[in-house]
Design a protein around this motif. Structure first.
Motif, PDB file in Angstrom:
ATOM      1  N   ILE A 160       0.829  -1.203   0.000  1.00  0.00           N
ATOM      2  CA  ILE A 160       0.000   0.000   0.000  1.00  0.00           C
ATOM      3  C   ILE A 160       0.867   1.259   0.000  1.00  0.00           C
ATOM      4  CG2 ILE A 160      -1.618   1.349   1.398  1.00  0.00           C
ATOM      5  CD1 ILE A 160      -2.903  -1.339   2.205  1.00  0.00           C
ATOM      6  N   GLU A 161       1.935   1.248   0.787  1.00  0.00           N
ATOM      7  CA  GLU A 161       2.831   2.405   0.828  1.00  0.00           C
ATOM      8  C   GLU A 161       3.423   2.694  -0.551  1.00  0.00           C
ATOM      9  OE1 GLU A 161       6.968   3.849   3.041  1.00  0.00           O
ATOM     10  OE2 GLU A 161       5.988   1.977   3.635  1.00  0.00           O
ATOM     11  N   GLU A 162       3.845   1.639  -1.272  1.00  0.00           N
ATOM     12  CA  GLU A 162       4.424   1.854  -2.600  1.00  0.00           C
ATOM     13  C   GLU A 162       3.382   2.359  -3.583  1.00  0.00           C
ATOM     14  OE1 GLU A 162       7.235  -0.499  -5.797  1.00  0.00           O
ATOM     15  OE2 GLU A 162       5.687  -1.636  -4.752  1.00  0.00           O
ATOM     16  N   LEU A 163       2.195   1.771  -3.559  1.00  0.00           N
ATOM     17  CA  LEU A 163       1.137   2.212  -4.461  1.00  0.00           C
ATOM     18  C   LEU A 163       0.790   3.686  -4.218  1.00  0.00           C
ATOM     19  CD1 LEU A 163      -1.080  -0.968  -4.197  1.00  0.00           C
ATOM     20  CD2 LEU A 163      -0.170  -0.063  -6.356  1.00  0.00           C
ATOM     21  N   GLU A 164       0.691   4.051  -2.964  1.00  0.00           N
ATOM     22  CA  GLU A 164       0.337   5.438  -2.645  1.00  0.00           C
ATOM     23  C   GLU A 164       1.441   6.405  -3.051  1.00  0.00           C
ATOM     24  OE1 GLU A 164      -0.771   5.199   1.477  1.00  0.00           O
ATOM     25  OE2 GLU A 164      -2.880   4.791   0.979  1.00  0.00           O
ATOM     26  N   ARG A 165       2.689   5.971  -2.999  1.00  0.00           N
ATOM     27  CA  ARG A 165       3.787   6.828  -3.476  1.00  0.00           C
ATOM     28  C   ARG A 165       3.637   7.133  -4.959  1.00  0.00           C
ATOM     29  NH1 ARG A 165       7.424   3.591  -0.422  1.00  0.00           N
ATOM     30  NH2 ARG A 165       8.159   2.604  -2.350  1.00  0.00           N
ATOM     31  N   ASP A 166       3.058   6.174  -5.701  1.00  0.00           N
ATOM     32  CA  ASP A 166       2.831   6.392  -7.127  1.00  0.00           C
ATOM     33  C   ASP A 166       1.522   7.132  -7.398  1.00  0.00           C
ATOM     34  OD1 ASP A 166       4.741   5.531  -9.182  1.00  0.00           O
ATOM     35  OD2 ASP A 166       4.715   3.611  -8.132  1.00  0.00           O
ATOM     36  N   GLY A 167       0.812   7.493  -6.336  1.00  0.00           N
ATOM     37  CA  GLY A 167      -0.412   8.260  -6.514  1.00  0.00           C
ATOM     38  C   GLY A 167      -1.662   7.430  -6.646  1.00  0.00           C
ATOM     39  N   VAL A 168      -1.594   6.126  -6.350  1.00  0.00           N
ATOM     40  CA  VAL A 168      -2.770   5.262  -6.441  1.00  0.00           C
ATOM     41  C   VAL A 168      -3.587   5.382  -5.158  1.00  0.00           C
ATOM     42  CG1 VAL A 168      -3.589   2.888  -6.688  1.00  0.00           C
ATOM     43  CG2 VAL A 168      -1.592   3.667  -7.981  1.00  0.00           C
ATOM     44  N   ASP A 169      -4.884   5.640  -5.293  1.00  0.00           N
ATOM     45  CA  ASP A 169      -5.801   5.728  -4.165  1.00  0.00           C
ATOM     46  C   ASP A 169      -6.116   4.305  -3.685  1.00  0.00           C
ATOM     47  OD1 ASP A 169      -7.908   6.036  -2.403  1.00  0.00           O
ATOM     48  OD2 ASP A 169      -9.173   7.175  -3.775  1.00  0.00           O
ATOM     49  N   CYS A 170      -5.722   3.980  -2.457  1.00  0.00           N
ATOM     50  CA  CYS A 170      -5.900   2.625  -1.917  1.00  0.00           C
ATOM     51  C   CYS A 170      -7.020   2.541  -0.890  1.00  0.00           C
ATOM     52  CB  CYS A 170      -4.593   2.139  -1.302  1.00  0.00           C
ATOM     53  SG  CYS A 170      -3.277   1.871  -2.515  1.00  0.00           S
ATOM     54  N   ALA A 171      -7.927   3.512  -0.886  1.00  0.00           N
ATOM     55  CA  ALA A 171      -9.031   3.485   0.075  1.00  0.00           C
ATOM     56  C   ALA A 171      -9.917   2.262  -0.112  1.00  0.00           C
ATOM     57  CB  ALA A 171      -9.858   4.769  -0.048  1.00  0.00           C
ATOM     58  N   LEU A 172      -9.940   1.692  -1.313  1.00  0.00           N
ATOM     59  CA  LEU A 172     -10.779   0.526  -1.602  1.00  0.00           C
ATOM     60  C   LEU A 172     -10.001  -0.788  -1.533  1.00  0.00           C
ATOM     61  CD1 LEU A 172     -12.831   2.034  -4.567  1.00  0.00           C
ATOM     62  CD2 LEU A 172     -13.629   1.632  -2.232  1.00  0.00           C
ATOM     63  N   VAL A 173      -8.777  -0.743  -1.009  1.00  0.00           N
ATOM     64  CA  VAL A 173      -8.007  -1.970  -0.778  1.00  0.00           C
ATOM     65  C   VAL A 173      -8.367  -2.503   0.600  1.00  0.00           C
ATOM     66  CG1 VAL A 173      -5.711  -2.970  -0.536  1.00  0.00           C
ATOM     67  CG2 VAL A 173      -6.123  -1.214  -2.267  1.00  0.00           C
ATOM     68  N   ARG A 174      -8.903  -3.713   0.657  1.00  0.00           N
ATOM     69  CA  ARG A 174      -9.323  -4.309   1.926  1.00  0.00           C
ATOM     70  C   ARG A 174      -8.229  -5.197   2.510  1.00  0.00           C
ATOM     71  NH1 ARG A 174     -15.642  -5.791   2.686  1.00  0.00           N
ATOM     72  NH2 ARG A 174     -16.362  -3.632   2.680  1.00  0.00           N
ATOM     73  N   ARG A 175      -7.977  -5.028   3.789  1.00  0.00           N
ATOM     74  CA  ARG A 175      -7.041  -5.897   4.505  1.00  0.00           C
ATOM     75  C   ARG A 175      -7.870  -6.889   5.313  1.00  0.00           C
ATOM     76  NH1 ARG A 175      -1.919  -2.362   6.531  1.00  0.00           N
ATOM     77  NH2 ARG A 175      -1.259  -4.465   7.076  1.00  0.00           N
ATOM     78  N   CYS A 176      -7.659  -8.175   5.048  1.00  0.00           N
ATOM     79  CA  CYS A 176      -8.495  -9.241   5.597  1.00  0.00           C
ATOM     80  C   CYS A 176      -7.809  -9.884   6.802  1.00  0.00           C
ATOM     81  CB  CYS A 176      -8.769 -10.291   4.530  1.00  0.00           C
ATOM     82  SG  CYS A 176      -9.539  -9.615   3.032  1.00  0.00           S
ATOM     83  N   PRO A 177      -8.334  -9.717   8.006  1.00  0.00           N
ATOM     84  CA  PRO A 177      -7.706 -10.270   9.213  1.00  0.00           C
ATOM     85  C   PRO A 177      -7.540 -11.788   9.120  1.00  0.00           C
ATOM     86  CG  PRO A 177      -9.434  -8.711   9.794  1.00  0.00           C
ATOM     87  CD  PRO A 177      -9.558  -8.954   8.313  1.00  0.00           C
ATOM     88  N   GLY A 178      -6.366 -12.249   9.556  1.00  0.00           N
ATOM     89  CA  GLY A 178      -6.105 -13.679   9.580  1.00  0.00           C
ATOM     90  C   GLY A 178      -5.685 -14.267   8.255  1.00  0.00           C
ATOM     91  N   HIS A 179      -5.461 -13.429   7.248  1.00  0.00           N
ATOM     92  CA  HIS A 179      -5.080 -13.923   5.928  1.00  0.00           C
ATOM     93  C   HIS A 179      -3.737 -13.332   5.499  1.00  0.00           C
ATOM     94  CE1 HIS A 179      -8.851 -16.013   5.097  1.00  0.00           C
ATOM     95  NE2 HIS A 179      -9.428 -15.027   5.766  1.00  0.00           N
ATOM     96  N   ARG A 180      -3.114 -13.984   4.518  1.00  0.00           N
ATOM     97  CA  ARG A 180      -1.813 -13.559   4.022  1.00  0.00           C
ATOM     98  C   ARG A 180      -1.944 -12.866   2.671  1.00  0.00           C
ATOM     99  NH1 ARG A 180       1.685 -18.982   4.639  1.00  0.00           N
ATOM    100  NH2 ARG A 180      -0.345 -19.900   4.191  1.00  0.00           N
ATOM    101  N   SER A 181      -1.074 -11.910   2.437  1.00  0.00           N
ATOM    102  CA  SER A 181      -1.060 -11.170   1.178  1.00  0.00           C
ATOM    103  C   SER A 181      -0.346 -11.967   0.091  1.00  0.00           C
ATOM    104  CB  SER A 181      -0.354  -9.823   1.362  1.00  0.00           C
ATOM    105  OG  SER A 181      -1.006  -9.052   2.342  1.00  0.00           O
ATOM    106  N   PRO A 182      -0.689 -11.736  -1.186  1.00  0.00           N
ATOM    107  CA  PRO A 182      -0.017 -12.439  -2.289  1.00  0.00           C
ATOM    108  C   PRO A 182       1.451 -12.015  -2.418  1.00  0.00           C
ATOM    109  CG  PRO A 182      -2.105 -11.476  -3.005  1.00  0.00           C
ATOM    110  CD  PRO A 182      -1.790 -10.890  -1.669  1.00  0.00           C
ATOM    111  N   VAL A 183       2.317 -13.000  -2.605  1.00  0.00           N
ATOM    112  CA  VAL A 183       3.755 -12.761  -2.745  1.00  0.00           C
ATOM    113  C   VAL A 183       4.286 -13.613  -3.887  1.00  0.00           C
ATOM    114  CG1 VAL A 183       6.007 -12.851  -1.615  1.00  0.00           C
ATOM    115  CG2 VAL A 183       3.973 -12.294  -0.273  1.00  0.00           C
ATOM    116  N   SER A 184       5.238 -13.081  -4.650  1.00  0.00           N
ATOM    117  CA  SER A 184       5.852 -13.823  -5.756  1.00  0.00           C
ATOM    118  C   SER A 184       7.365 -13.741  -5.694  1.00  0.00           C
ATOM    119  CB  SER A 184       5.381 -13.269  -7.119  1.00  0.00           C
ATOM    120  OG  SER A 184       3.993 -13.431  -7.282  1.00  0.00           O
TER     121      SER A 184
END
Length: 302
Positions: A76-100
Motif C-alpha cells: 500500500i505504501e508503494e502504491l500510494e507513493r505512485d499516486g494510487v488511491d488505496c481506500a478501496l483496498v481491503r485488509r483481511c484479518p487472519g489472511h496472508r497477502s499475495p507474494v511472488s
C-alpha cells in the motif's frame, strides 16, 4: 471537464509483492544460484495496471484484497507513493497477502513462482456503483474473477469503457461478454480457441462477440478486431532487460487511452509504446514509464 492527463481509472484485481532476482539463465536444475541483483517491488496484474495508469497521468483507484501481514503495508505504501488511491483496498484479518518470487534472465525473460491465500474472502458485496464516482474508465482481470464480474457490469451501466485483462482462460467465460475491450495474452487466446495463429484465433474468438477483442504477443506486437477485420500494430523495437509487468503496463495504458477517447488504433499503439519502455529497465513495476517518455517515443523522439 477533465483534461487528457486527469482521467480517472478504477482498477480491480490482485496486487502482490514481488521479490525479483537477476540471473544469467533461468534455473533448470535444483541447485543453489547466486543472483547478480535483487529488487523488491509491488506486482500483480491490477496493482501493476493501476501503477501504469498513474504514471501515465491518470487519477487511479484500486480495488484489491490483502492480508493483515507486514507485506500489505509495504504494498500500500508503494502504491500510494505512485499516486494510487488505496481506500478501496481491503485488509483481511487472519489472511496472508499475495507474494511472488521472480527470476529474470539476461534476455529479460522471467520465471514467476507466486502464492495467493486460497481462503482470502472473495466477497464483492462492497463493490457498488459508488466506486465509479467520477470514473472515466475501468480495468479488471481474471485472477479475482468475482471482482471483474461485479465491476464490469457497473461500468457498462454507466456507459464507461472497460478493459478486461484476460491473461489466462477465465474460469467463468461469461466475463468475456462484460467488458467493452478484452485484451488476451497469446497463451490465453490459444488456450481458449485451440488455434495457434493469433490473427486466426482472434477472428474465431470474436465471431459472436459484441465487444472488442485484442491480443498481445510481446515483441511481435498486438492484434485487434476492427469490425470483422483483424488489424496488427507492431511492437516498438527495444532491447529487453525485464519483461515482468509488460502486459499489465499494456492493459493499464489501454485503459488510459480509452478514457481519453483515443481511436482504437492509436490506443493500441499508445499501449505498445508504454509496454516497450517498461521492458528497458530491471525491476518489474519500477521500469514503468511516465507520460512524457511514452509521448516522446510516439513522436519519434525516444
Amino acid at each position: 471537464m477533465t483534461t487528457p492527463h486527469t482521467k480517472r481509472i478504477v482498477c480491480a484485481g490482485i496486487t502482490t509483492l514481488d521479490i525479483i532476482y537477476g540471473l544469467d539463465e533461468i534455473p533448470t536444475v535444483p541447485l543453489k544460484f547466486r543472483s547478480t541483483r535483487m529488487v523488491t517491488s509491488g506486482g500483480g496484474l491490477a496493482g501493476n495496471a493501476a501503477t501504469a495508469c498513474a504514471r501515465l497521468g491518470a487519477s487511479v483507484a484500486l480495488i484489491a484484497r490483502l492480508g493483515d501481514d507486514p507485506f500489505a503495508g509495504m504494498m500500500i505504501e508503494e502504491l500510494e507513493r505512485d499516486g494510487v488511491d488505496c481506500a478501496l483496498v481491503r485488509r483481511c484479518p487472519g489472511h496472508r497477502s499475495p507474494v511472488s518470487a521472480v527470476v529474470i534472465d539476461r534476455r529479460g525473460e522471467r520465471l514467476v513462482v507466486s502464492y495467493s491465500d486460497p481462503d482470502i474472502p472473495a466477497d464483492t458485496g462492497w463493490i457498488d456503483a459508488r466506486v465509479l464516482a467520477g470514473a472515466d474508465a475501468t480495468y479488471a482481470e481474471t485472477r479475482w474473477i468475482e471482482a471483474a464480474m461485479a465491476l464490469l457490469p457497473l461500468a457498462r451501466a454507466a456507459g464507461l469503457p472497460s478493459v478486461l485483462d484476460a491473461d489466462r482462460k477465465p474460469t467463468r467465460p461469461e466475463v468475456l461478454e462484460l467488458a467493452s475491450h478484452v485484451g488476451f495474452s497469446a497463451p490465453a487466446l490459444r488456450d481458449l480457441t485451440g488455434i495457434d495463429d493469433l490473427a486466426t484465433a482472434l477472428a474465431h474468438a470474436s465471431e459472436k462477440a459484441a465487444n472488442v477483442y485484442l491480443v498481445t504477443d510481446g515483441e511481435r506486437g498486438a492484434w485487434y478486431m476492427d469490425g470483422r477485420s483483424v488489424m496488427h500494430v507492431p511492437a516498438f523495437p527495444v532491447t529487453a532487460v525485464d519483461t515482468l509487468g509488460a502486459g499489465d503496463t499494456w492493459h493499464g495504458a489501454l485503459a488510459v487511452a480509452l478514457a481519453e477517447g483515443q481511436p482504437l488504433d492509436r490506443a493500441v499503439r499508445f499501449a505498445n509504446a508504454a509496454a516497450a519502455l517498461k521492458c528497458t529497465a530491471f525491476g518489474g513495476r519500477k521500469g514503468m514509464p511516465d507520460r512524457a517518455s511514452v509521448d516522446a517515443l510516439l513522436a519519434g523522439r525516444g
